[in-house]
Design an enzyme around this catalytic site. Structure first.
Site, mmCIF file in Angstrom:
data_model
loop_
_atom_site.group_PDB
_atom_site.id
_atom_site.type_symbol
_atom_site.label_atom_id
_atom_site.label_comp_id
_atom_site.label_asym_id
_atom_site.label_seq_id
_atom_site.Cartn_x
_atom_site.Cartn_y
_atom_site.Cartn_z
ATOM 1 N N CYS A 100 0.850 -1.192 0.000
ATOM 2 C CA CYS A 100 0.000 0.000 0.000
ATOM 3 C C CYS A 100 0.887 1.243 0.000
ATOM 4 C CB CYS A 100 -0.914 -0.006 1.222
ATOM 5 S SG CYS A 100 -1.877 1.502 1.440
ATOM 6 N N CYS A 148 0.041 3.619 2.885
ATOM 7 C CA CYS A 148 0.560 3.136 4.171
ATOM 8 C C CYS A 148 2.044 3.449 4.303
ATOM 9 C CB CYS A 148 0.336 1.632 4.290
ATOM 10 S SG CYS A 148 -1.393 1.103 4.169
#
Length: 278
Positions: free
Chosen positions: A128, A131
């Protein structure tokens, strides 16, 4: 690699060239030196790294024309590759109050053992991008708030658990505290980091909870227990909902009251029964 030494280019045992020495005058001395060196290497008394013949094919003897007579020594080259383990991005900057969750039981126990401490559960995925970009700021928040516990849940390792907890958007955060249980949950990125800052400022002040820590909701605990991919056991707690028999007993027989209040309540119950067609 091949290196041929001529007749006048022999090494003495002491490591110096000495064409006129006794070692050169007697051919057996070079052979004896070779044997002693071989025995020393095999017995471990001579370090292979410090040996001048390490990794080199050496021919000792005399040369006659285009032919060389002698003894060939071959020492194998030993190579040791030391490759360090590269640190993952979610492992960088981790503070002492940040903990990696290993299982569903670990998550439940960590929430219950936190007491009145604020707990932030950080759901992330190695693939991600949001993230990854947000991780350094989360580490900064953890460093600035040492009394807050940050739990890191790797979505790729715990997909089944995250599915049972209804986590489908990343990065995702949930705040817990003491007997209040879950305080809030939201998803944010660097562009919407203000949501995280506001939630942290709102729930960081210390407070005392009345009762034991709640942790996950009971519905979440039941979902985790029903997940066959997880090694987690949970039994539903007995509820405080009155039974059918208790609901059938008239309210006037359970509450202490005066005769006038009882007569009024009896008339109201009778009206309800008549209205319901009983």
């Amino acid at each position: 690699m091949l290196k041929v030494l001529a007749k006048g280019d022999l090494f003495s045992p002491c490591g110096h060239r000495s064409p006129g020495s006794s070692c050169h005058r007697r051919g057996s001395s070079s052979v004896g030196f070779l044997r002693s060196s071989s025995l020393a290497i095999e017995s471990g008394r001579t370090s292979s790294r410090n040996s001048r013949f390490y990794g080199v094919k050496l021919v000792l003897g005399t040369s006659r024309g285009n032919h060389t007579k002698g003894i060939t020594v071959s020492s194998p080259v030993q190579m040791t590759l030391s490759i360090g383990k590269a640190m993952k991005w979610w492992e960088k900057g981790v503070q002492v109050n940040m903990k990696v969750i290993e299982s569903a039981q670990d998550l439940v126990d960590s929430l219950l053992n936190a007491g009145d401490k604020l707990v932030i559960v950080d759901f992330f995925s190695p693939g991600c991008g949001g993230c990854r970009s947000l991780h350094p700021k989360v580490c900064q928040f953890a460093e600035a708030n040492p009394d807050v516990l940050f739990l890191q849940v790797n979505y790729e390792k715990h997909k089944s658990m995250c599915y049972s907890l209804n986590v489908h958007v990343l990065p995702f955060f949930r705040f817990y505290r003491g007997a209040q249980g879950r305080l809030c949950s939201f998803s944010c990125t660097n562009a919407t980091i203000k949501k995280f800052k506001d939630a942290l400022a709102k729930h960081t002040p210390e407070r005392c909870s009345l009762g034991p820590p709640k942790g996950l909701e009971e519905s979440e605990l039941l979902a985790l227990a029903a997940n066959k991919d997880l090694c987690f056991n949970y039994s539903k707690k007995p509820g405080l909902v009155p039974s059918t028999h208790e609901l059938a007993v008239p309210l006037s027989t359970k509450l202490p009251m005066s005769p006038a209040q009882r007569a009024t309540l009896d008339s109201e119950e009778m009206a309800l029964l008549v209205g319901s067609g009983r």
